[in-house]
Design a protein around this motif. Structure first.
Motif, PDB file in Angstrom:
ATOM      1  N   ALA A 140       0.832  -1.207   0.000  1.00  0.00           N
ATOM      2  CA  ALA A 140       0.000   0.000   0.000  1.00  0.00           C
ATOM      3  C   ALA A 140       0.865   1.255   0.000  1.00  0.00           C
ATOM      4  CB  ALA A 140      -0.927  -0.001   1.218  1.00  0.00           C
ATOM      5  N   ALA A 199      -3.276   1.406  -8.009  1.00  0.00           N
ATOM      6  CA  ALA A 199      -2.878   0.386  -7.038  1.00  0.00           C
ATOM      7  C   ALA A 199      -2.478  -0.912  -7.735  1.00  0.00           C
ATOM      8  CB  ALA A 199      -4.017   0.129  -6.055  1.00  0.00           C
ATOM      9  N   VAL A 202       2.162   2.253  -3.413  1.00  0.00           N
ATOM     10  CA  VAL A 202       1.213   2.960  -4.279  1.00  0.00           C
ATOM     11  C   VAL A 202       1.461   4.465  -4.219  1.00  0.00           C
ATOM     12  CG1 VAL A 202      -1.245   3.399  -4.713  1.00  0.00           C
ATOM     13  CG2 VAL A 202      -0.496   1.135  -4.024  1.00  0.00           C
TER      14      VAL A 202
END
Length: 199
Positions: free
Chosen positions: A87, A110, A90
Motif C-alpha cells: 500500500a 494500485a 502505491v
C-alpha cells in the motif's frame, strides 16, 4: 497550423493529428503499439529465470516445517505488514502521477503499482520491466510516452531515496548488526549520518 485536440481534462488528445508531431515522435508513435509484443517475452523470460532460481533454493518439506514452527500471530503480522508495504508503494505512483499532473482511478494505480513492483523486484531491471507494466496500465488512460518516462524516473528515484534513507537509519541505529562488513561501528554510524545529511 490547426490546434491540437484536447481531452476533457485539458491534456493533449492521444488521437491528435500525427502530422503535427516531429518526425521522431511520429516514428515513436508508430512503434509504441508493438512495444508490448517485444517486451512481454523478455519479461516472461526474466520472471521464469528468477522464479526457477528461487524455487531451486527452497525445499517444500523445509518450507512446510518452517511454517508449522512459526506462530500464527507471526504469520498474520507478516501478511499485514506485507500488505501495508505494498500500500505504501502505491504512494510512489500517486506522487509520480501528480508530478506529471495526471489523476487516474485509485484501483488502476494500485494494481499497476502492485504488478510493477512485483515483477520488477522479481525479474530485476526495474525501470525496464516495471516500466513496461506501467506502460500497459497507464497508456490506455491517456498517459503520453513523455509523461510515462517521467513517471518511471520519479518512482525509480523515489525508491532509491527511500532505500538510502532506510539504509542510513540502519547504519546509525544498529551498526553492530553489520559485522560481516568488518568495519568499526563508529565508522558505520558516521556513514549513516552522512547519508541522512546528504538526503
Amino acid at each position: 497550423a490547426a490546434p491540437a485536440h484536447a481531452s476533457q481534462d485539458g491534456h493533449a488528445d492521444p488521437g491528435a493529428d500525427a502530422a503535427a508531431l516531429s518526425p521522431w515522435r511520429r516514428r515513436l508513435a508508430a512503434a509504441l503499439p508493438f512495444l508490448p509484443l517485444l517486451v512481454a517475452p523478455l519479461i516472461l523470460a526474466l520472471c521464469w529465470t528468477a522464479v526457477s532460481r528461487l524455487a531451486g533454493e527452497v525445499r517444500y518439506a523445509e518450507l512446510q516445517a518452517a511454517l508449522l514452527a512459526t506462530p500464527w500471530t507471526t504469520l498474520a503480522a507478516a501478511l499485514l505488514l506485507t500488505a501495508l508495504s505494498f500500500a505504501a508503494l502505491v504512494v510512489y505512483d500517486l506522487g509520480a502521477l501528480a508530478c506529471v499532473d495526471r489523476k487516474l482511478p485509485l484501483p488502476v494505480v494500485a494494481l499497476a503499482s502492485f504488478c510493477a513492483y512485483a515483477v520488477g523486484n522479481t525479474a530485476g531491471f526495474g525501470p525496464l520491466t516495471a516500466g513496461a507494466i506501467r506502460y500497459r496500465f497507464y497508456t490506455p488512460h491517456g498517459v503520453e510516452p513523455e509523461d510515462l518516462a517521467r513517471i518511471i524516473a520519479f518512482v525509480t528515484a523515489a525508491f532509491g531515496f527511500g532505500l538510502a534513507c532506510v539504509g542510513g537509519i540502519g547504519l546509525l541505529v544498529a551498526p553492530e548488526q553489520l559485522v560481516a562488513l568488518s568495519l568499526p561501528p563508529e565508522l558505520l554510524r558516521l556513514a549513516g549520518a552522512a547519508i541522512l545529511l546528504a538526503l
